[in-house]
Design an enzyme around this catalytic site. Structure first.
Site, short mmCIF file in Angstrom:
data_model
loop_
_atom_site.label_atom_id
_atom_site.label_comp_id
_atom_site.label_asym_id
_atom_site.label_seq_id
_atom_site.Cartn_x
_atom_site.Cartn_y
_atom_site.Cartn_z
CG PHE A 235 -49.49 8.43 5.02
CD1 PHE A 235 -48.59 7.97 5.96
CD2 PHE A 235 -50.72 8.87 5.46
CE1 PHE A 235 -48.90 7.95 7.31
CE2 PHE A 235 -51.05 8.85 6.81
CZ PHE A 235 -50.14 8.40 7.73
CB ILE A 463 -45.07 15.12 6.42
CG1 ILE A 463 -44.18 13.87 6.31
CG2 ILE A 463 -44.77 16.06 5.28
CD1 ILE A 463 -44.49 13.01 5.09
CB THR A 465 -41.14 11.97 9.49
OG1 THR A 465 -40.69 13.24 9.02
CG2 THR A 465 -42.13 11.40 8.50
N GLY A 506 -35.87 12.31 2.69
CA GLY A 506 -35.80 13.63 3.29
C GLY A 506 -34.55 13.86 4.12
N PRO A 587 -33.32 7.33 17.75
CG PRO A 587 -31.96 6.11 19.19
CD PRO A 587 -32.17 7.50 18.66
CD GLN A 593 -41.84 8.13 10.21
OE1 GLN A 593 -42.00 7.92 9.02
NE2 GLN A 593 -42.74 8.77 10.92
CD GLU A 660 -41.67 5.97 1.20
OE1 GLU A 660 -42.50 5.99 0.29
OE2 GLU A 660 -40.55 6.49 1.12
#
Length: 693
Positions: A235, A463, A465, A506, A587, A593, A660
């Site tokens: 995070f 991480i 994701t 990323g 998807p 996320q 995010e």
């Protein structure tokens, strides 16, 4: 920009690392199989400000199994102490409670912890400044805010426009200390052997960690290798090395040939690995009676630390979100005797959009306009900050699609009117935005290993994701092969350089490098390459088209809240998010996320608060029993959708970052729903029962 022809991209591929993680066979930093490891436990300061007079280590050194004790009086000297957060054990000064001031290394973690408790420290304590206030005497304006934005901006005459505006919203909004709590704690193993340092680390960037550690210890980067094959969440908190990494390397230098292990306890993570700064935000909106914005002023007070400046970009979304002809934003920092604030999912945008989107809801009430209609009326045709056209702004479509899916048309505009027994029911909306960032310094290596199979190497980090999967999909399409033909290798600084997994950058940054390498490979070796041929190529450090377009992801959050009319207890029963993030790479991982970010925003709205004791400087709520986060019982029916989309200016994949944006605005949607249920406006997070009674 030539876009990839999608084949694997856009399909719901099961995570390549999923089986290993759910069966427990995936190896995390602390779990690497090293020979005869030893264990470190830190010694931490118990005052917030002062000097260490002495450290009595005799009892610790004599304990069975203890191999070394480090203190501020005998630790290795760092070659570079310019990063004050990393300059631990370099002098006897204490800058915050919990600062690392020593360490014990022993043959077991239990022995090290026991012996660390035997170290006796004598201090000369000095008065400490702990508490953030809007008029703190140390307030100053930083030169810039994270990452490189100006701290202050002014367009037009906001003060005059606010004085003349028929409708004005003028309020203070606050957000508290919040701490990242990834499932995997910060952990690492350091080994110094034959003048080479190997660090197995839970980090978001192996190359960034290598650079920081090499600089701190005066090593060539070639002497340092950082490995991070699996990371259990970050995070932002694992976006750069912290003082615990320095401490472990110091111990490894003291004990060459011995791998030194450290896993921070949950309590220690509240001390040394960063947190979201609390904010005090003064937000003023001036508008015509039809809701059209005339002026916007967003002034923020937040905190930094004495050892290192950290300035969060809290007011930056207000510079571009809505079409106010007169705008003024600014940031001030209070320098306190506290740990250094750090990145936490959507730093700046998350707390800043909470304030802006609650203020917009208040303006909608003041103008007696539906809050969705208010946002549509203030839609800017171009980026208000730069005047550039949007690369792809579909906020209105996000709002309207979400309203239809959520059943917004059935909403009673008056707060407090919908009741079910002892529960008051309300619904709220908020917008979301996050910049489409590209990080420099990314390269990839592609090798043909036979029978149409390719090894693709880049020092990126997953991480949690879905990077292992999404980058393989991009590589397959770039090389025009099946996904099964791709052997993706990441998570090691011995691989080609890659930027940090942060800023939702990323996949954009690493994917560009893989596409560049694939195209160079095809150019160099043709459609039928020989076995063993390879190509290394780099992505351009910047996306030149970003200079000509306002490039952001957008979204709309909807929340339904139920508030007990007698106790103030809050249940959020439904959440919906609709987002425009360019082309979707996968998807399944995208949805994960988005709903993860939305859940974190729900947690921010109702639960999360790190309480710092102003007398002693430490966080009191320093475990998951007292630092409340949303658990299964708190998370409602939650769904997220992405518009069918391609951003032809963003990158060859046509995608934008999505890690995010799910948290940005979600707390405001919950706060607005609570107001609609109760008629009580709460501007200070978290929204707890006492604030409604």
């Amino acid at each position: 920009m030539t876009l990839l022809e999608p084949r694997s991209i856009g399909t719901r591929i099961t995570r390549r690392d999923g089986a290993a993680k759910v069966t427990g066979s995936a190896t995390y930093a602390f779990e690497f199989d090293v020979e005869n490891p030893v264990y470190l436990h830190p010694v931490q300061a118990t005052i917030a400000h002062g000097q260490i007079i002495s450290m009595d280590t005799a009892a610790a050194e004599s304990a069975d199994g203890v191999l070394a004790v480090l203190t501020v009086f005998d630790a290795p000297e760092l070659a570079d102490t310019s990063n004050g957060d990393l300059a631990v054990l370099q002098d006897a000064s204490v800058h915050y409670r919990g600062q690392l001031i020593g360490a014990v290394v022993a043959i077991s973690a239990e022995t090290a912890r026991h012996a660390a408790g035997l170290v006796r420290v004598e201090y000369e304590e000095q008065p400490a400044a702990i508490e953030l206030t809007a008029d703190h005497p140390t307030l100053y304006t930083p030169e810039q805010v994270n990452p490189d934005y100006p701290a202050e901006t002014s367009d037009g005459d906001a003060e005059a426009a606010l004085r003349e505006a028929p409708v004005v919203v003028d309020n203070i909004y606050t957000t508290p200390h919040e701490h990242n709590n990834p499932m995997e704690p910060h952990a690492c193993i350091a080994l110094w052997d034959n003048d080479a340092l190997t660090l197995w680390d839970s980090t978001q960037g192996v190359h960034a960690a290598r650079k920081e550690l090499a600089t701190a210890f005066g090593l060539d980067q070639e002497q340092v290798r950082v490995i991070a094959k699996n990371v259990g969440g970050g995070f932002g908190s694992k976006g750069a090395p912290h003082s615990h990494n320095i401490l472990v390397v110091m111990a490894a230098l003291r004990l060459p040939g011995k791998p030194v292990k450290l896993a921070l306890t949950r309590q220690q993570m509240f001390d040394v690995v960063g947190y979201r700064t609390p904010t005090i935000q003064h937000l003023r909106l001036g508008a015509q009676r039809d809701g059209s914005l005339l002026a916007l002023s967003h002034q923020v007070v937040e905190q930094t630390a004495t050892v290192k400046e950290y300035a969060e970009q809290t007011a930056t979304p207000s510079r571009m979100m809505y079409a106010a002809p007169h705008r003024k934003t600014g940031h001030k920092l209070a320098t306190l005797d506290v740990p250094v604030p750090f990145w936490m999912r959507a730093p700046g945008e998350c707390p800043g959009m909470f304030a802006l989107e609650v203020a917009m809801d208040e303006l909608a009430v003041a103008c007696d306009i539906d809050p969705i209609e208010l946002r549509i009326r203030n839609e800017p045709p171009v980026d208000p900050e730069t005047g550039s056209p949007w690369s792809n702004r579909r906020l209105i479509e996000c709002l309207q699609t979400g309203a239809e899916r959520f059943g917004w048309a059935d909403r009673d505009p008056k707060p407090g009117n919908r009741v079910n027994g002892e529960w008051l029911i309300g619904s709220g909306v908020a917008s979301a935005v996050y910049p489409a960032m590209v990080m420099p310094g990314n390269s990839a290596r592609i090798e043909h290993v036979g029978q149409g199979r390719f090894v693709v190497q880049i020092g990126a980090v997953d991480i949690g994701t879905g990077t292992w999967t999404a980058l393989a999909q991009i590589a397959a399409d770039a090389l025009d092969c099946e996904l099964s033909a791709i052997d993706l290798q990441i998570g090691d600084s011995s691989l080609p350089s890659a930027s940090v997994a942060g800023g939702s950058s990323g996949i954009t940054s690493w994917g560009r490098a893989i596409v560049a390498a694939a195209r160079a490979f095809r150019h160099d070796h043709g459609e039928h390459p020989e076995v063993g041929v390879h190509t290394v190529a780099s992505a351009e450090d910047a996306n030149e088209e970003a200079e000509n377009y306002g490039m952001y992801s957008f979204g709309a959050h909807f929340a339904e809240a139920r508030v007990n009319r007698y106790t103030g207890e809050i249940h959020v029963s439904r959440m919906l998010g609709v987002f425009s993030v360019g082309r979707v790479i996968n998807p399944a991982t995208l949805r994960s996320q988005l709903i993860g970010g939305m859940t974190m925003g729900l947690s921010m709205a109702l639960h999360e608060e790190s309480v710092r004791d102003p007398r002693f400087g430490h966080i009191v709520t320093r475990d998951l029993a007292t630092y409340h986060i949303s658990s299964h019982a708190d998370v409602p029916a939650i769904e997220a959708f992405a518009l069918d989309d391609v951003d032809e200016h963003a990158n060859p994949m046509g995608s934008r970052g999505a890690g995010e944006i799910g948290i940005v605005g979600s707390a405001a949607a919950v706060a607005n729903a609570v107001f609609h249920a109760t008629g009580v406006r709460v501007r200070d997070l978290p929204i707890t029962c006492d604030k409604l009674l």
